[in-house]
Design an enzyme around this catalytic site. Structure first.
Site, PDB file in Angstrom:
ATOM      1  N   HIS A 168      -2.060  -5.493   1.526  1.00 50.61           N
ATOM      2  CA  HIS A 168      -3.359  -6.153   1.341  1.00 50.61           C
ATOM      3  C   HIS A 168      -3.084  -7.570   0.861  1.00 50.61           C
ATOM      4  O   HIS A 168      -2.107  -7.805   0.136  1.00 50.61           O
ATOM      5  CB  HIS A 168      -4.189  -5.417   0.286  1.00 50.61           C
ATOM      6  CG  HIS A 168      -5.367  -6.220  -0.184  1.00 50.61           C
ATOM      7  ND1 HIS A 168      -6.549  -6.274   0.508  1.00 50.61           N
ATOM      8  CD2 HIS A 168      -5.501  -7.064  -1.257  1.00 50.61           C
ATOM      9  CE1 HIS A 168      -7.378  -7.102  -0.116  1.00 50.61           C
ATOM     10  NE2 HIS A 168      -6.778  -7.585  -1.181  1.00 50.61           N
ATOM     11  N   ARG A 223      -1.543 -14.088   4.067  1.00 41.92           N
ATOM     12  CA  ARG A 223      -2.312 -13.408   5.125  1.00 41.92           C
ATOM     13  C   ARG A 223      -1.645 -13.609   6.485  1.00 41.92           C
ATOM     14  O   ARG A 223      -1.636 -12.705   7.320  1.00 41.92           O
ATOM     15  CB  ARG A 223      -3.773 -13.870   5.126  1.00 41.92           C
ATOM     16  CG  ARG A 223      -4.550 -13.228   3.969  1.00 41.92           C
ATOM     17  CD  ARG A 223      -6.033 -13.413   4.077  1.00 41.92           C
ATOM     18  NE  ARG A 223      -6.655 -12.685   5.163  1.00 41.92           N
ATOM     19  CZ  ARG A 223      -7.089 -11.429   5.101  1.00 41.92           C
ATOM     20  NH1 ARG A 223      -6.940 -10.723   3.990  1.00 41.92           N
ATOM     21  NH2 ARG A 223      -7.676 -10.864   6.126  1.00 41.92           N
ATOM     22  N   PHE A 235     -14.421   3.859   8.589  1.00 37.00           N
ATOM     23  CA  PHE A 235     -13.085   4.090   8.052  1.00 37.00           C
ATOM     24  C   PHE A 235     -13.045   4.117   6.525  1.00 37.00           C
ATOM     25  O   PHE A 235     -11.988   4.275   5.931  1.00 37.00           O
ATOM     26  CB  PHE A 235     -12.097   3.026   8.566  1.00 37.00           C
ATOM     27  CG  PHE A 235     -12.519   1.603   8.269  1.00 37.00           C
ATOM     28  CD1 PHE A 235     -12.300   1.038   7.029  1.00 37.00           C
ATOM     29  CD2 PHE A 235     -13.145   0.839   9.245  1.00 37.00           C
ATOM     30  CE1 PHE A 235     -12.689  -0.261   6.751  1.00 37.00           C
ATOM     31  CE2 PHE A 235     -13.534  -0.477   8.973  1.00 37.00           C
ATOM     32  CZ  PHE A 235     -13.307  -1.028   7.719  1.00 37.00           C
ATOM     33  N   ASN A 280      -1.873   0.207   6.851  1.00 40.47           N
ATOM     34  CA  ASN A 280      -1.339  -1.050   7.398  1.00 40.47           C
ATOM     35  C   ASN A 280      -0.518  -1.848   6.380  1.00 40.47           C
ATOM     36  O   ASN A 280      -0.484  -3.057   6.413  1.00 40.47           O
ATOM     37  CB  ASN A 280      -2.472  -1.883   8.001  1.00 40.47           C
ATOM     38  CG  ASN A 280      -3.520  -2.255   6.974  1.00 40.47           C
ATOM     39  OD1 ASN A 280      -3.437  -1.839   5.826  1.00 40.47           O
ATOM     40  ND2 ASN A 280      -4.499  -3.045   7.374  1.00 40.47           N
ATOM     41  N   ARG A 318       2.676  -6.276   9.112  1.00 41.71           N
ATOM     42  CA  ARG A 318       1.946  -5.130   9.678  1.00 41.71           C
ATOM     43  C   ARG A 318       2.468  -4.776  11.065  1.00 41.71           C
ATOM     44  O   ARG A 318       2.545  -3.603  11.432  1.00 41.71           O
ATOM     45  CB  ARG A 318       0.450  -5.439   9.714  1.00 41.71           C
ATOM     46  CG  ARG A 318      -0.194  -5.377   8.322  1.00 41.71           C
ATOM     47  CD  ARG A 318      -1.547  -6.017   8.306  1.00 41.71           C
ATOM     48  NE  ARG A 318      -2.308  -5.685   7.105  1.00 41.71           N
ATOM     49  CZ  ARG A 318      -3.465  -6.231   6.792  1.00 41.71           C
ATOM     50  NH1 ARG A 318      -4.004  -7.149   7.589  1.00 41.71           N
ATOM     51  NH2 ARG A 318      -4.092  -5.880   5.705  1.00 41.71           N
ATOM     52  N   LYS A 368       0.828  -1.206   0.000  1.00 44.15           N
ATOM     53  CA  LYS A 368       0.000   0.000   0.000  1.00 44.15           C
ATOM     54  C   LYS A 368       0.868   1.264   0.000  1.00 44.15           C
ATOM     55  O   LYS A 368       2.088   1.190   0.197  1.00 44.15           O
ATOM     56  CB  LYS A 368      -0.928  -0.035   1.218  1.00 44.15           C
ATOM     57  CG  LYS A 368      -1.959  -1.165   1.173  1.00 44.15           C
ATOM     58  CD  LYS A 368      -2.890  -1.081   2.384  1.00 44.15           C
ATOM     59  CE  LYS A 368      -3.931  -2.181   2.390  1.00 44.15           C
ATOM     60  NZ  LYS A 368      -4.885  -2.038   3.526  1.00 44.15           N
ATOM     61  N   THR A 405      -5.253  -7.290  10.788  1.00 44.79           N
ATOM     62  CA  THR A 405      -5.606  -6.048  10.088  1.00 44.79           C
ATOM     63  C   THR A 405      -5.189  -4.828  10.900  1.00 44.79           C
ATOM     64  O   THR A 405      -4.636  -3.865  10.369  1.00 44.79           O
ATOM     65  CB  THR A 405      -7.142  -6.007   9.870  1.00 44.79           C
ATOM     66  OG1 THR A 405      -7.521  -7.176   9.163  1.00 44.79           O
ATOM     67  CG2 THR A 405      -7.570  -4.773   9.099  1.00 44.79           C
TER      68      THR A 405
HETATM   69  N1  LIG Z   1     -10.926  -0.376  12.218  1.00 51.47           N
HETATM   70  C1  LIG Z   1     -10.275   0.106  11.147  1.00 51.47           C
HETATM   71  N2  LIG Z   1      -9.760   1.347  11.178  1.00 51.47           N
HETATM   72  C2  LIG Z   1      -9.136   1.845  10.101  1.00 51.47           C
HETATM   73  N3  LIG Z   1      -8.955   1.182   8.955  1.00 51.47           N
HETATM   74  C3  LIG Z   1      -9.438  -0.068   8.888  1.00 51.47           C
HETATM   75  C4  LIG Z   1     -10.125  -0.678   9.976  1.00 51.47           C
HETATM   76  N4  LIG Z   1     -10.504  -1.919   9.600  1.00 51.47           N
HETATM   77  C5  LIG Z   1     -10.050  -2.074   8.338  1.00 51.47           C
HETATM   78  N5  LIG Z   1      -9.416  -0.974   7.909  1.00 51.47           N
HETATM   79  C6  LIG Z   1      -8.783  -0.768   6.599  1.00 51.47           C
HETATM   80  O1  LIG Z   1      -9.564  -1.427   5.619  1.00 51.47           O
HETATM   81  C7  LIG Z   1      -8.782  -2.441   4.977  1.00 51.47           C
HETATM   82  C8  LIG Z   1      -9.684  -3.588   4.608  1.00 51.47           C
HETATM   83  O2  LIG Z   1     -10.197  -4.162   5.769  1.00 51.47           O
HETATM   84  P1  LIG Z   1     -10.406  -5.729   5.897  1.00 51.47           P
HETATM   85  O3  LIG Z   1     -10.799  -6.273   4.563  1.00 51.47           O
HETATM   86  O4  LIG Z   1     -11.345  -5.929   7.048  1.00 51.47           O
HETATM   87  O5  LIG Z   1      -8.981  -6.257   6.364  1.00 51.47           O
HETATM   88  P2  LIG Z   1      -7.752  -6.968   5.596  1.00 51.47           P
HETATM   89  O6  LIG Z   1      -7.042  -5.894   4.810  1.00 51.47           O
HETATM   90  O7  LIG Z   1      -6.908  -7.503   6.719  1.00 51.47           O
HETATM   91  O8  LIG Z   1      -8.351  -8.045   4.733  1.00 51.47           O
HETATM   92  C9  LIG Z   1      -7.713  -2.774   6.013  1.00 51.47           C
HETATM   93  O9  LIG Z   1      -6.574  -3.406   5.449  1.00 51.47           O
HETATM   94  C10 LIG Z   1      -7.405  -1.413   6.569  1.00 51.47           C
HETATM   95  O10 LIG Z   1      -6.569  -0.677   5.678  1.00 51.47           O
END
Ligand SMILES: Nc1ncnc2c1ncn2[C@@H]1O[C@H](COP(=O)(O)OP(=O)(O)O)[C@@H](O)[C@H]1O
Ligand SMILES: Nc1ccn([C@@H]2O[C@H](COP(=O)(O)OP(=O)(O)OP(=O)(O)O)[C@@H](O)[C@H]2O)c(=O)n1
Length: 225
Positions: A129, A96, A68, A126, A116, A19, A102
């Site tokens: 992806h 993952r 968010f 973070n 992360r 990212k 996350t």
């Molecule tokens: N509580 C949160 N606060 C801020 N950003 C968030 C939060 N939850 C998710 N995100 C953002 O949204 C993206 C997508 O979320 P998600 O699909 O739930 O997680 P992942 O990326 O681990 O698959 C995350 O990687 C992160 O950048």
């Protein structure tokens, strides 16, 4: 012939994004790239790209309405990223698990050595992806690599990659199938040299960078070739 990595099961594909927070820092980019190589992923494609606001909204549309969402889509459109198609027998769960949780603050606590945990800045920023299933991977790969034909890759490249007929191109930062004629040239000209799919993971540091131009080891490391 390069047969440094043989898989007994079919290779699974996943989409990895580095990212904008990672892409902004060359050392973080390099460190994450090294994690990919160290865990024996094959890098099928890699490219730098910039996600527009609309593309970013579409990519994360399942999160529309979450608190968010707006900051997430703005962040994803805020600068360049790197997109990778990664292959491994266990690509989706392995990537993952390497990414970690996350939420960065949770990751720092529970998985400090995850990507992360080590490099994430905030829960939004973070670092990476990763697709959460094979079906998502196919969809997300098509989203970022519309020119990539997954079915054709499985028919033509995957069987050869799985047998270890490959080399790592440090210039292009991807693994490539070693075609029959290239393999022949290599056998004729190599006298014991090997092709290296893993230049960054030599535990002795001998191999680092040594196959940039010829993809061939001049000083071959017995531990990783
Ligand atoms: N509580 C949160 N606060 C801020 N950003 C968030 C939060 N939850 C998710 N995100 C953002 O949204 C993206 C997508 O979320 P998600 O699909 O739930 O997680 P992942 O990326 O681990 O698959 C995350 O990687 C992160 O950048
Ligand atoms: N209603 C909210 C607001 C925030 N948070 C959590 O608190 C974190 C930090 O929020 P904030 O200070 O607004 O984020 P920033 O430090 O600005 O960083 P970023 O926008 O990159 O997440 C969020 O990412 C989110 O995980 C939350 O759970 N519920």
């Amino acid at each position: 012939m390069a047969a440094a990595r043989c898989a007994s099961r079919p290779l699974q594909l996943t989409l990895a994004l580095l990212k904008p927070d990672a892409a902004a820092h060359p050392l973080v980019l390099e460190a994450v790239h090294a994690v990919i190589l160290r865990h024996r992923f094959l890098i099928v494609r890699a490219k730098e790209l910039r996600c527009g606001a609309e593309q970013s909204r579409r990519f994360y549309r399942e999160h529309a309405g979450r608190f968010f969402y707006q900051r997430l889509v703005e962040f994803m459109a805020s600068g360049p990223m790197w997109a990778y198609i990664l292959a491994h027998e266990n690509a989706v769960p392995l990537w993952r698990s390497l990414m970690g949780p996350t939420k960065v603050f949770r990751a720092r606590h529970s998985d400090p050595d995850s990507i992360r945990g080590a490099y994430g800045l905030t829960d939004t920023r973070n670092t990476t992806h990763g697709s959460d299933s094979s079906a998502s991977a196919s969809r997300e790969i098509a989203f970022f690599f519309p020119e990539f034909d997954e079915q054709r890759w499985y028919e033509q490249d995957e069987p050869q990659l799985r047998r270890g007929q490959l080399y790592y191109s440090a210039e292009e930062r991807v693994h490539r199938v070693l075609r029959a004629e290239e393999a022949q040239v290599q056998i004729q000209g190599s006298s014991g040299h090997h092709c290296c799919p893993c230049p960054q993971q030599c535990p002795q540091g001998i191999c680092s960078g040594s196959c940039v131009s010829s993809h061939r080891f001049e000083s071959c490391c017995p531990q990783c070739c």
